[in-house]
Scaffold this active site. Structure first.
Site, mmCIF file in Angstrom:
data_model
loop_
_atom_site.group_PDB
_atom_site.id
_atom_site.type_symbol
_atom_site.label_atom_id
_atom_site.label_comp_id
_atom_site.label_asym_id
_atom_site.label_seq_id
_atom_site.Cartn_x
_atom_site.Cartn_y
_atom_site.Cartn_z
ATOM 1 N N ASP A 9 0.833 -1.209 0.000
ATOM 2 C CA ASP A 9 0.000 0.000 0.000
ATOM 3 C C ASP A 9 0.869 1.263 0.000
ATOM 4 O O ASP A 9 1.989 1.250 0.517
ATOM 5 C CB ASP A 9 -0.911 -0.015 1.236
ATOM 6 C CG ASP A 9 -2.086 0.940 1.091
ATOM 7 O OD1 ASP A 9 -2.325 1.433 -0.025
ATOM 8 O OD2 ASP A 9 -2.759 1.191 2.100
ATOM 9 N N HIS A 32 2.688 3.384 -8.883
ATOM 10 C CA HIS A 32 2.572 1.958 -9.221
ATOM 11 C C HIS A 32 3.808 1.505 -10.001
ATOM 12 O O HIS A 32 4.342 0.423 -9.775
ATOM 13 C CB HIS A 32 1.306 1.697 -10.034
ATOM 14 C CG HIS A 32 0.046 2.040 -9.294
ATOM 15 N ND1 HIS A 32 -0.147 1.702 -7.978
ATOM 16 C CD2 HIS A 32 -1.077 2.712 -9.671
ATOM 17 C CE1 HIS A 32 -1.338 2.136 -7.585
ATOM 18 N NE2 HIS A 32 -1.918 2.757 -8.592
ATOM 19 N N LEU A 87 11.364 -20.460 -4.682
ATOM 20 C CA LEU A 87 10.314 -19.637 -4.065
ATOM 21 C C LEU A 87 9.057 -19.736 -4.912
ATOM 22 O O LEU A 87 9.137 -19.724 -6.141
ATOM 23 C CB LEU A 87 10.783 -18.160 -4.033
ATOM 24 C CG LEU A 87 9.752 -17.122 -3.578
ATOM 25 C CD1 LEU A 87 9.556 -17.185 -2.059
ATOM 26 C CD2 LEU A 87 10.187 -15.698 -3.964
#
Ligand code: FPP
Length: 247
Positions: free
Chosen positions: A17, A34, A128
């Site tokens: 956020d 962004h 991962l």
């Protein structure tokens, strides 16, 4: 028992956020935030591999984010499409497998194709598992699990009495992975915002005042170290835990 500094969460979930506010503070359009956020995504992915985190789940776009201005939604979709294409080589170089969780059918066709291609190109990687939540909501996930189980009951493959917590958890979007150990939210707000509702029942929560584009390797390392200092009790007492896990 492992010393605090050695305890690395196996599954980390992050709400990224603060992109919009970071950009607005610099007098730039929200979408610049962004774009800057992609760099922080790269950093936490690479640090997760280095530290030995096994699953990383990032909230990229919620079921509610469609309500944002259409121009911002459009930029985000373009960003996801481009990032999928541009980052596959880097994901492969670090042994990262990609999986998208969320309702795909509502995403632009080109994005759905990009997702399928990136998932296929990374499916053999084992260092991962990077799960990107796109058009995801925690309540959506619980409802889609209920619907899946109801269909199995309707077709006679499952008895209602066989539905317990473990069976329900398997029907969620990543029923094959452990629940998150550590949840991180940047941007100063302290809420779950309909992220992993079922899966966060025992997750340790960590909130950072940094905006997502500011969240770097040092900040991530501090969150992981903070996790290492916590005692997770899962409903037991501290004494019971030390008896189970001596030394
Ligand atoms: C929240 O910040 C962030 C988003 C809704 C988008 C997250 C997207 C990225 C970090 C881009 C890259 C992602 C991937 C997976 C390639 P906000 O816009 O709500 O910030 P604000 O609270 O300051 O308005």
């Amino acid at each position: 028992m492992k010393s605090d500094s050695q305890r690395v969460p196996q599954h980390v979930a992050i709400i990224m956020d603060g992109n919009g506010r970071w950009a607005q503070r610099r007098n730039e359009p929200r979408t610049a935030g962004h774009r800057a956020g992609v760099k922080s995504v790269r950093t936490v992915v690479e640090e997760s591999v280095r530290l030995g985190v096994r699953v990383l789940t990032l909230f990229a776009f919620s079921s509610e984010n469609w309500r944002r201005p259409p121009s911002e939604v459009r930029v985000l979709m373009e960003l996801f499409i481009n990032a999928l294409r541009a980052e596959v080589g880097r994901l492969n170089a670090h042994g990262v497998r990609l999986r998208i969780i969320g309702e795909r059918s509502d995403l632009p066709e080109r994005l759905q194709q990009g997702i399928a291609a990136a998932e296929a190109a990374t499916e053999r990687n084992t260092n991962l598992l990077l799960q990107i939540a796109a058009n995801y909501g925690g309540r959506w996930d619980i409802v889609q699990a209920a619907r899946r189980l109801a269909s199995a009951v309707q077709s006679g493959q499952l008895l209602p009495e066989a539905i317990d917590e473990a069976r329900f958890a398997q029907a969620l979007s990543f029923g094959d992975q452990p629940d998150p150990d550590l949840f991180i939210r940047t941007g100063g707000e302290q809420r779950l915002s309909n992220f992993l509702l079922w899966q966060s029942a025992y997750t340790e929560l960590y909130f950072s005042d940094l905006m997502w584009p500011e969240f770097d390797a040092k900040a991530y390392g501090e969150a992981i170290a903070d996790y290492g200092r916590r005692q997770r009790r899962f409903g037991l007492t501290g004494d019971q835990l030390s008896q189970r896990d001596p030394a």
